[in-house]
Design an enzyme around this catalytic site. Structure first.
Site, PDB file in Angstrom:
ATOM      1  N   GLY A 299      33.710  -1.668  -8.491  1.00 18.92           N
ATOM      2  CA  GLY A 299      32.467  -2.401  -8.251  1.00 18.92           C
ATOM      3  C   GLY A 299      31.335  -1.480  -7.846  1.00 18.92           C
ATOM      4  N   ASP A 300      31.668  -0.471  -7.037  1.00 18.58           N
ATOM      5  CA  ASP A 300      30.658   0.514  -6.640  1.00 18.58           C
ATOM      6  C   ASP A 300      30.205   1.333  -7.849  1.00 18.58           C
ATOM      7  OD1 ASP A 300      30.994  -0.322  -4.001  1.00 18.58           O
ATOM      8  OD2 ASP A 300      32.531   1.196  -3.604  1.00 18.58           O
ATOM      9  N   ALA A 301      31.145   1.625  -8.749  1.00 19.44           N
ATOM     10  CA  ALA A 301      30.802   2.382  -9.956  1.00 19.44           C
ATOM     11  C   ALA A 301      29.834   1.569 -10.819  1.00 19.44           C
ATOM     12  CB  ALA A 301      32.062   2.726 -10.748  1.00 19.44           C
ATOM     13  N   GLY A 304      26.516   1.767  -9.128  1.00 24.60           N
ATOM     14  CA  GLY A 304      25.926   3.093  -9.334  1.00 24.60           C
ATOM     15  C   GLY A 304      25.347   3.256 -10.721  1.00 24.60           C
TER      16      GLY A 304
END
Length: 346
Positions: A299-301, A304
């Site tokens: 999810g962070d990827a 980003g």
């Protein structure tokens, strides 16, 4: 350093991920859910020693906003992204610095001598990850750091701001300061819901910053938690929840609010307050099960990739697609990492 500025300014809880696989027994023992994120309580504190002593451990630079910042830095030219948070003066912080440097992410940490850098136990079961965080130094971030001689010029020069929902557990006044400043200057402020427990237990903090947010990112479980906490009539309909968030009161009327909800390998939905009844659906290209290593940081990827493309001036549709590409690359590696040499995704 003082003369260098960055388009994207990110803030959050810097953590070192302590990751183990085949953690089914840990889920049972510590009463954890397979695809969840929580703050460690007293009953969880022994998990950190247990996994180091009894499991094969992989250490990976973590912290939701820091992961997303590294993802954006991966996408963008050098010196585009800066990140702040609070760390101790220990080896864990040095590991974070090394990972950031590799991705081209500049950090301006607040360092607390004698304190331990925060850690996150990442328990992998199959393709799921359960996150148990002990914040330590991360929750000692001081508002005054934002007005320090090193950091203040970076805040003033940034065009886009990003914060993880996790930061609201201790740093709501700091998020309010940043988001109000961004809103007044018509700069873009992006908030990630981060985990269901943020909406469940920190809903008043979340609601206080929402009027100053231009972009909201979350997943299906976080959307549902928000819907339940906010008393929405339909707690499963992602388009309806996204619309409710998109049209909620907003300080800066010149920018529409955009809400993006991912749903794992299923479609991603985007709703803009400019056209709240016309949700956009983005298909996710499935990845062969055999290629998936773990979903920690996926999810962070996505966030980003979205941020990197947004800063690069891409359309919202393109930003979502770049987010998908980054998420797909991330799940094929251990934890929140990206392939080297760099793969161009813009």
């Amino acid at each position: 350093m003082a003369s260098q500025t960055y388009q994207l300014f990110c803030i959050g809880n810097p953590l070192l991920d302590v990751q183990v696989t085949n953690g089914e027994e840990l889920l049972k023992k510590y009463d954890l859910k397979a695809n969840d994120a929580i703050l460690a309580e007293e009953k969880h504190m022994s998990i950190y020693d247990e996994i180091v002593n009894n499991y094969k451990v992989t250490y990976v630079a973590g912290g939701a906003s820091q992961n997303a910042a590294r993802g954006a830095a991966y996408v963008l030219p050098p010196n585009s992204v800066v990140y702040t948070g609070c760390v101790g003066d220990d080896n864990l912080a040095e590991q974070l610095r090394a990972a950031n440097k590799r991705e081209g992410l500049q950090e301006v940490y607040l360092v607390k001598p004698g304190q331990q850098t925060g850690a996150c136990a990442v328990v992998i079961t199959g393709h799921h990850r359960s996150l148990v965080t002990t914040l330590r130094a991360a929750e000692m971030f001081e508002q005054s750091h934002l007005s320090s001689p090193v950091v203040a010029p970076l805040v003033d020069a940034a065009k886009v701001f990003y914060v993880e929902g996790f930061f609201l557990t201790h740093g709501t006044p700091i998020v309010l300061e940043l988001s109000r400043k961004a809103s007044a200057a018509s700069k873009t402020f992006v908030l990630n819901f981060s985990a269901p427990f943020i909406a469940q237990f920190f809903n008043s903090q979340l609601q206080s910053v929402l009027p100053y947010c231009d972009v909201i990112i979350g997943n299906e479980t976080e959307a549902e938690a928000y819907a339940v906490a906010s008393g929405l009539p339909d707690t499963k309909n992602l388009a309806a929840i996204a619309k409710a968030v998109a049209i909620s009161p907003k300080s800066n009327k010149s920018l529409p609010r955009v809400v993006i909800f991912t749903h794992g390998a299923e479609s991603t939905i985007l709703v803009s307050s400019a056209a709240p009844d016309s949700p956009k659906i983005f298909k996710v290209n499935p990845i062969d099960d055999k290629l998936i290593v773990d979903t920690n940081g996926a999810g962070d990827a996505f966030a980003g990739g979205f941020l990197g493309a947004y800063v690069a001036g891409k359309s919202l549709d393109e930003c979502v697609e770049v987010g998908h590409k980054m998420g797909a690359m991330c799940v094929q590696l251990v934890g929140p990492q990206f392939p080297w040499p760099k793969v161009s995704v813009l």
